[in-house]
Design a protein around this motif. Structure first.
Motif, PDB file in Angstrom:
ATOM      1  N   LEU A 220       0.763  -1.224   0.052  1.00  0.00           N
ATOM      2  CA  LEU A 220      -0.223   0.024  -0.023  1.00  0.00           C
ATOM      3  C   LEU A 220       0.895   1.264   0.052  1.00  0.00           C
ATOM      4  O   LEU A 220       0.540   2.213  -0.612  1.00  0.00           O
ATOM      5  CB  LEU A 220      -0.973   0.077   1.340  1.00  0.00           C
ATOM      6  CG  LEU A 220      -2.246  -0.763   1.332  1.00  0.00           C
ATOM      7  CD1 LEU A 220      -3.016  -0.842   2.577  1.00  0.00           C
ATOM      8  CD2 LEU A 220      -2.852  -0.442   0.132  1.00  0.00           C
ATOM      9  N   LEU A 221       1.936   1.187   0.844  1.00  0.00           N
ATOM     10  CA  LEU A 221       2.730   2.348   1.155  1.00  0.00           C
ATOM     11  C   LEU A 221       3.484   2.517  -0.629  1.00  0.00           C
ATOM     12  O   LEU A 221       3.578   3.819  -0.874  1.00  0.00           O
ATOM     13  CB  LEU A 221       3.914   1.963   2.063  1.00  0.00           C
ATOM     14  CG  LEU A 221       4.539   3.197   2.611  1.00  0.00           C
ATOM     15  CD1 LEU A 221       3.388   4.207   3.145  1.00  0.00           C
ATOM     16  CD2 LEU A 221       5.461   2.848   3.679  1.00  0.00           C
ATOM     17  N   LEU A 222       3.830   1.325  -1.050  1.00  0.00           N
ATOM     18  CA  LEU A 222       4.659   1.586  -2.459  1.00  0.00           C
ATOM     19  C   LEU A 222       3.561   2.112  -3.479  1.00  0.00           C
ATOM     20  O   LEU A 222       3.872   2.968  -4.277  1.00  0.00           O
ATOM     21  CB  LEU A 222       5.067   0.415  -3.192  1.00  0.00           C
ATOM     22  CG  LEU A 222       6.200  -0.289  -2.168  1.00  0.00           C
ATOM     23  CD1 LEU A 222       6.642  -1.766  -2.942  1.00  0.00           C
ATOM     24  CD2 LEU A 222       7.307   0.728  -2.140  1.00  0.00           C
ATOM     25  N   GLY A 223       2.272   1.749  -3.387  1.00  0.00           N
ATOM     26  CA  GLY A 223       1.396   2.102  -4.164  1.00  0.00           C
ATOM     27  C   GLY A 223       0.637   3.462  -4.214  1.00  0.00           C
ATOM     28  O   GLY A 223       0.271   4.381  -4.893  1.00  0.00           O
ATOM     29  N   PHE A 224       0.235   3.754  -3.109  1.00  0.00           N
ATOM     30  CA  PHE A 224      -0.756   4.899  -2.255  1.00  0.00           C
ATOM     31  C   PHE A 224       0.483   5.902  -1.539  1.00  0.00           C
ATOM     32  O   PHE A 224      -0.227   6.986  -1.053  1.00  0.00           O
ATOM     33  CB  PHE A 224      -1.649   4.275  -1.446  1.00  0.00           C
ATOM     34  CG  PHE A 224      -2.665   3.560  -2.240  1.00  0.00           C
ATOM     35  CD1 PHE A 224      -3.710   4.285  -3.185  1.00  0.00           C
ATOM     36  CD2 PHE A 224      -2.552   2.211  -2.544  1.00  0.00           C
ATOM     37  CE1 PHE A 224      -4.625   3.650  -3.734  1.00  0.00           C
ATOM     38  CE2 PHE A 224      -3.694   1.518  -3.351  1.00  0.00           C
ATOM     39  CZ  PHE A 224      -4.598   2.357  -3.804  1.00  0.00           C
ATOM     40  N   GLY A 225       1.654   5.780  -1.613  1.00  0.00           N
ATOM     41  CA  GLY A 225       2.568   6.723  -0.945  1.00  0.00           C
ATOM     42  C   GLY A 225       2.655   7.943  -1.806  1.00  0.00           C
ATOM     43  O   GLY A 225       2.215   8.036  -3.017  1.00  0.00           O
ATOM     44  N   ARG A 226       3.269   9.030  -1.258  1.00  0.00           N
ATOM     45  CA  ARG A 226       3.363  10.286  -2.200  1.00  0.00           C
ATOM     46  C   ARG A 226       4.320  10.016  -3.279  1.00  0.00           C
ATOM     47  O   ARG A 226       3.986  10.469  -4.376  1.00  0.00           O
ATOM     48  CB  ARG A 226       4.164  11.277  -1.349  1.00  0.00           C
ATOM     49  CG  ARG A 226       3.245  12.175  -0.456  1.00  0.00           C
ATOM     50  CD  ARG A 226       2.319  13.093  -1.323  1.00  0.00           C
ATOM     51  NE  ARG A 226       3.313  14.125  -2.028  1.00  0.00           N
ATOM     52  CZ  ARG A 226       4.061  15.065  -1.682  1.00  0.00           C
ATOM     53  NH1 ARG A 226       3.512  15.634  -0.341  1.00  0.00           N
ATOM     54  NH2 ARG A 226       4.744  15.889  -2.507  1.00  0.00           N
ATOM     55  N   GLN A 227       4.919   8.884  -3.242  1.00  0.00           N
ATOM     56  CA  GLN A 227       5.901   8.689  -4.330  1.00  0.00           C
ATOM     57  C   GLN A 227       5.165   7.630  -5.078  1.00  0.00           C
ATOM     58  O   GLN A 227       5.829   7.306  -6.442  1.00  0.00           O
ATOM     59  CB  GLN A 227       7.228   8.136  -4.032  1.00  0.00           C
ATOM     60  CG  GLN A 227       8.042   8.961  -2.887  1.00  0.00           C
ATOM     61  CD  GLN A 227       8.030  10.511  -3.286  1.00  0.00           C
ATOM     62  OE1 GLN A 227       8.461  10.643  -4.367  1.00  0.00           O
ATOM     63  NE2 GLN A 227       7.923  11.368  -2.248  1.00  0.00           N
ATOM     64  N   GLY A 228       4.280   6.876  -4.618  1.00  0.00           N
ATOM     65  CA  GLY A 228       3.621   5.794  -5.482  1.00  0.00           C
ATOM     66  C   GLY A 228       2.829   6.152  -6.511  1.00  0.00           C
ATOM     67  O   GLY A 228       2.500   7.491  -6.621  1.00  0.00           O
ATOM     68  N   ALA A 229       2.577   5.311  -7.714  1.00  0.00           N
ATOM     69  CA  ALA A 229       1.871   5.672  -8.677  1.00  0.00           C
ATOM     70  C   ALA A 229       0.583   6.230  -8.393  1.00  0.00           C
ATOM     71  O   ALA A 229       0.070   7.298  -9.002  1.00  0.00           O
ATOM     72  CB  ALA A 229       1.679   4.483  -9.703  1.00  0.00           C
ATOM     73  N   ILE A 230      -0.093   5.433  -7.675  1.00  0.00           N
ATOM     74  CA  ILE A 230      -1.534   6.013  -7.581  1.00  0.00           C
ATOM     75  C   ILE A 230      -1.541   7.088  -6.500  1.00  0.00           C
ATOM     76  O   ILE A 230      -2.385   8.228  -6.708  1.00  0.00           O
ATOM     77  CB  ILE A 230      -2.457   4.847  -6.997  1.00  0.00           C
ATOM     78  CG1 ILE A 230      -2.301   3.705  -7.944  1.00  0.00           C
ATOM     79  CG2 ILE A 230      -4.006   5.140  -6.778  1.00  0.00           C
ATOM     80  CD1 ILE A 230      -2.778   2.216  -7.339  1.00  0.00           C
TER      81      ILE A 230
END
Lengths: 361, 232
Positions: free
Chosen positions: B68-78
């Protein structure tokens, strides 16, 4: 023509190839289980799409697989009465009955009050389906279909799941439906008794083919039908009119070929009805019998004789404008030297025209 | 009663209730759709969808949280797109806790709903169609009322799971008192400091009470709904 069907469909090992037309009134799709009856009715309802088909309803083409034209089920306006009722368990009887009305665009032809009255369910409206008997459930299912303002009623063995007492309870309502509404009915059944009582037109299915179709009186009095109906069930259906009630408890019926007496009926004189005379309840005589206890003797002319597999012969007779069937032994037929064209007297045992075999019509 | 719990403990309890409420509410429509698709439709990738839905049940929660962190973090795609387009930030916010709880509770909800939908006789839906009902109306007037007991059970199960969610939540939104410190996170935090056993124990009692209350309420609601639906 209210319904016209021409369809081909592969169903497991069965290759259906069925074409028929249904005029108004009750058209019975008759055949053994596995003959493809339910497949046909489901195709008319749009619950199943045949491999190829052309179906029109009330002048509107509802399915043409060649052009890809298909009207979805919800827009076909068919009132489907399923064998298992399929009432909505979470709704009251009233809500079940009015379920289709909220989607119907046509002006209501019948009201909730009229239909409840016709089907004798006015006192059940606030109950839940779970609190109804099998017969009551089926009457509600018929009412629900009727109130959706259908162009045709499709009934798939609506009585098959009921015991004989419940069947007897519902049959009069189906007759009232036939006689008091102008909605055509396609009625699937494997019961000769039901077909004889209700049908105005009969379409006989066998192994995925239509083997015979026509007015009920003609089809049922066809000696070739005996094999399909079974010798016990074979018999002619004659239209009749109640003539008068006698003081000794007998009712006199007028048929085109004469008079019939049977145990007192409740229907008033002048009422049109139908009688079913089973072939094995008819005795033939060359001479007008005298000193015989049987009351019902009709004069007729032999039309045809059909030999079956067993020791029996089916004799078809013209009696007035109607046809009669008798099942006698081959030995008797030979001894009497029966030939088509011969005049003959048909002796019908009074008890054989049982009250349950008399349908209003 | 109100001073039996300290302000920090109250905060954790209220936050957990809020997070679980929204997690359940927001995942319900998608849960119904997915459960209906799995129960009734035949389509390509059905097995893949089934696996994806159930994945959070099997994966270590910390892995789900990290993903979730990877996807929805500030740097994540989503997450980056959400922030740039709408200014929405999920990581390290209570809204992120809602997302984590919803995903973790989703398999339980879908399972309950799918069982309920499979128990509805498709013949009743056919009957509704012959009476003129469109697919949407068939669903809202026949299917939905009939699955109501299962829906309630599924929602309560999801709510309870969301209340207890810890691993994915702490990984994705951390453990910030007053912002992302849910009940389990607070218990964990109290246990890390000397003298924290008493407040931790109080929160444990609260957790048990909430869980039992939710289960009892769902039993009662489901029984009432089942009575209504059974047609008796």
């Amino acid at each position: 023509m209210s319904l016209s069907v021409d369809m081909r469909h592969r169903l497991g090992a069965l290759n259906l190839e069925i074409a028929f037309q249904a005029p108004g009134g009750v058209t019975a799709l008759f055949g053994r289980s596995g003959a493809g009856k339910t497949t046909v009715i489901n195709a008319v309802a749009g619950l199943l799409t045949p491999d190829s088909a052309r179906i029109s309803l009330d002048g509107q083409l509802v399915l043409d697989t060649r052009s890809g034209h298909a009207v979805p089920t919800r827009k076909r306006r068919v009132g489907y009465v399923f064998q298992d009722g399929r009432l909505f368990p979470h709704l009251s009887v009233r809500q079940n009955l009015t379920y289709g009305a909220r989607f119907a665009s046509a002006a209501p032809r019948t009201t909730l009050a009229e239909v409840s009255e016709l089907l004798g369910i006015s006192d059940l409206l606030d109950r839940r389906p779970g609190a109804l008997s099998g017969g009551e459930k089926q009457r509600v299912a018929i009412g629900r279909a009727l109130l959706s303002q259908p162009r045709i009623l499709l009934m798939d063995e609506p009585l098959a799941a009921l015991d004989s007492a419940r069947k007897a309870e519902i049959l009069p309502f189906l007759e009232r439906l036939r006689d008091h509404t102008d909605i055509p009915i396609l009625y699937v059944s494997h019961s000769v008794a039901e077909v004889a009582r209700l049908a105005t037109t009969v379409v006989v299915l066998e192994n995925g083919r239509v083997t015979r179709s026509g007015p009920a009186e003609q089809v049922l009095s066809d000696p070739d039908m005996v094999r399909q109906l079974g010798v016990r069930e074979a018999g002619a259906v004659l239209p009749a009119t109640v003539a008068r009630h006698h003081h000794d408890g007998l009712t006199e019926l007028a048929v085109s070929g004469g008079r019939l007496f049977l145990p007192e009926m409740e229907t008033p004189p002048g009422t049109a009805t139908r009688v079913r005379i089973l072939a094995h309840d008819v005795i033939l005589s060359r001479e007008l019998p005298r000193g015989l206890s049987a009351l019902n003797i009709l004069s007729a002319t032999i039309l045809a004789l059909r030999e079956g597999d067993g020791p029996g012969v089916i004799v078809q007779m013209q009696c007035g404008e109607d046809r009669l069937l008798a099942r006698i032994t081959r030995r008797s037929a030979d001894a009497m030297a029966l030939q088509p064209g011969d005049p003959i007297h048909a002796v019908i045992k009074s008890v054989s025209i049982a009250r349950t075999d008399v349908g209003a019509g | 009663m109100s001073d039996w719990l300290g302000p920090e403990e109250w905060q954790a309890l209220l936050l957990s209730l809020r997070v679980s409420f929204f997690a359940t509410l927001l995942s319900l429509p998608l849960g119904i759709l997915v459960a209906y698709a799995l129960a009734r439709w035949q389509f390509r990738g059905k097995q893949l969808l089934n696996v994806l839905v159930h994945l959070p049940l099997i994966l270590p929660p910390v892995v789900t949280g990290y993903l979730l962190l990877l996807g929805f973090g500030r740097q994540g795609a989503i997450g980056g797109w959400l922030y740039d387009s709408f200014g929405i930030m999920l990581a390290f916010r209570w809204t992120g806790a809602v997302l984590a709880a919803a995903i973790m509770a989703f398999p339980l909800m879908v399972r309950a709903l799918r069982l309920a939908i499979e128990a509805v006789d498709p013949k009743l839906e056919q009957a509704a169609a012959t009476l003129g009902a469109s697919r949407i109306r068939v669903f809202s007037s026949v299917t939905l009322p009939l699955i109501l007991p299962g829906l309630i059970a599924g929602a309560v199960l999801a709510f309870a799971k969301a209340m207890g969610e810890f691993g994915a939540t702490i990984t994705f939104v951390s453990n910030i008192p007053g912002q992302t410190q849910t009940l389990p996170s607070a218990i964990y935090a109290f246990l890390q400091v000397p003298g924290g056993e008493a407040p931790a124990l109080r929160l444990v009692v609260v957790s048990i009470a909430v869980a039992m209350g939710a289960l009892l309420a769902s039993e009662w609601l489901a029984r009432r709904a089942a009575q209504r639906v059974s047609g008796a």
